[in-house]
Motif scaffolding. Sequence first.
Motif, short mmCIF file in Angstrom:
data_model
loop_
_atom_site.label_atom_id
_atom_site.label_comp_id
_atom_site.label_asym_id
_atom_site.label_seq_id
_atom_site.Cartn_x
_atom_site.Cartn_y
_atom_site.Cartn_z
N ALA A 72 1.03 -1.42 -0.31
CA ALA A 72 0.29 -0.03 0.09
C ALA A 72 0.56 1.26 0.30
CB ALA A 72 -0.27 0.09 1.21
N TYR A 73 1.71 1.44 0.74
CA TYR A 73 2.15 2.55 1.22
C TYR A 73 3.30 3.38 0.07
CZ TYR A 73 5.06 6.58 2.47
OH TYR A 73 6.00 7.88 2.56
N GLN A 74 3.73 1.20 -1.13
CA GLN A 74 5.14 1.97 -2.08
C GLN A 74 3.91 2.05 -3.05
OE1 GLN A 74 7.03 -2.14 -1.25
NE2 GLN A 74 8.69 -1.16 -0.28
N VAL A 75 2.42 1.96 -3.35
CA VAL A 75 2.15 2.10 -4.51
C VAL A 75 0.94 2.92 -4.61
CG1 VAL A 75 2.99 0.38 -5.58
CG2 VAL A 75 0.28 0.09 -4.64
N GLU A 76 0.26 3.22 -3.29
CA GLU A 76 -0.97 3.64 -3.45
C GLU A 76 -1.12 5.49 -3.26
OE1 GLU A 76 -3.39 2.84 0.12
OE2 GLU A 76 -3.72 0.10 -0.18
N GLY A 77 -0.44 6.28 -2.95
CA GLY A 77 -0.08 7.65 -2.48
C GLY A 77 -2.01 7.73 -1.99
N GLY A 78 -1.98 8.93 -1.74
CA GLY A 78 -3.54 9.23 -0.98
C GLY A 78 -3.27 9.69 0.14
N TRP A 79 -2.11 10.02 0.55
CA TRP A 79 -1.98 9.68 1.78
C TRP A 79 -2.67 10.20 2.65
CZ3 TRP A 79 -0.21 12.87 6.33
CH2 TRP A 79 -0.39 14.40 5.34
N ASP A 80 -3.16 10.84 2.06
CA ASP A 80 -4.41 12.61 2.91
C ASP A 80 -5.77 12.05 2.71
OD1 ASP A 80 -3.83 14.16 1.30
OD2 ASP A 80 -3.82 15.83 2.71
N ALA A 81 -6.30 11.02 1.72
CA ALA A 81 -7.01 11.37 0.64
C ALA A 81 -8.56 10.58 1.23
CB ALA A 81 -7.04 10.79 -0.47
N ASP A 82 -9.10 10.85 1.10
CA ASP A 82 -10.93 10.51 1.57
C ASP A 82 -10.77 10.34 3.24
OD1 ASP A 82 -12.13 10.43 -0.79
OD2 ASP A 82 -10.80 9.43 -2.09
N GLY A 83 -10.47 10.33 3.90
CA GLY A 83 -10.77 10.20 5.14
C GLY A 83 -9.38 9.42 5.86
N LYS A 84 -8.01 9.17 5.14
CA LYS A 84 -6.97 7.63 5.81
C LYS A 84 -6.29 8.58 6.43
CE LYS A 84 -3.00 5.64 4.19
NZ LYS A 84 -2.01 7.14 5.10
N GLY A 85 -6.30 8.30 7.60
CA GLY A 85 -5.08 8.66 8.61
C GLY A 85 -3.44 8.38 8.48
N PRO A 86 -3.13 9.58 9.12
CA PRO A 86 -1.68 9.22 8.74
C PRO A 86 -0.97 7.72 9.38
CG PRO A 86 -2.03 9.79 10.62
CD PRO A 86 -3.33 9.79 10.34
N SER A 87 0.30 7.25 8.71
CA SER A 87 0.36 5.62 9.18
C SER A 87 1.82 6.16 9.83
CB SER A 87 0.87 4.68 7.87
OG SER A 87 1.96 5.50 6.87
N VAL A 88 2.64 5.54 10.06
CA VAL A 88 4.25 5.45 11.06
C VAL A 88 4.90 5.93 9.71
CG1 VAL A 88 4.06 4.00 12.87
CG2 VAL A 88 5.01 2.94 10.43
N TRP A 89 4.77 5.96 8.15
CA TRP A 89 5.65 6.44 6.77
C TRP A 89 5.37 7.26 6.43
CZ3 TRP A 89 10.49 4.75 5.63
CH2 TRP A 89 10.78 2.92 5.84
N ASP A 90 4.18 7.91 6.88
CA ASP A 90 3.57 9.19 6.99
C ASP A 90 4.81 10.02 7.56
OD1 ASP A 90 2.11 8.46 4.38
OD2 ASP A 90 0.18 8.41 5.81
N THR A 91 4.82 9.75 9.17
CA THR A 91 5.00 10.65 9.73
C THR A 91 6.58 10.29 9.96
OG1 THR A 91 2.88 10.11 11.44
CG2 THR A 91 5.20 10.88 12.01
N PHE A 92 7.47 9.78 9.32
CA PHE A 92 8.71 8.89 9.38
C PHE A 92 8.94 10.34 8.14
CE2 PHE A 92 12.35 7.02 7.64
CZ PHE A 92 12.75 6.98 8.42
N THR A 93 8.54 9.94 6.83
CA THR A 93 8.72 10.75 6.07
C THR A 93 8.58 12.16 5.18
OG1 THR A 93 7.12 9.96 4.81
CG2 THR A 93 9.24 8.76 4.91
#
Length: 153
Positions: free
Chosen positions: A15-36
């Motif tokens: 998911a993290y490697q291909v999806e994008g949409g890191w904050d789209a449509d209600g998605k919450g942050p993941s540890v990778w979002d925070t880290f990067t």
Amino acid sequence: MAFPAGFGWGAVTSAYQVEGGWDADGKGPSVWDTFTHQGGERVFKNQTGDVACGSYTLWEEDLKCIKQLGLTHYRFSLSWSRLLPDGTTGFINQKGIDYYNKIINDLLTNKVTPIVALYHIDLSQALEDQGGWLSEAIIESFDEYARFCFRYV
């Protein structure tokens, strides 16, 4: 040399490697979002998965590639924080459910076997803030998440 009849050809994504949409449509942050997003020299050229390959918005294009390649299997992972933004079933993101169900249904319609990984190293940041994988509470959290996925995705 030929591959045996019925040999399965597949591809694997996370998911993290291909999806994008890191904050789209209600998605919450993941540890990778925070880290990067912390910047610095943590990640090569300060890159993030914010857009990645854009599969979240370009799934139909990905499906065309899967069909063009003649794949018989496709393994992808679910983003825990896309389905459950705070890591719990207290807030369920229906758009996340719809997205993954579309992938599964599209694959089946095109005679491609979906293989789903529940987790691929992208824990919800909300759960990380509570101790993450070092907390004994994660056992119940993962159990709740897995049961949720088997019921709705």
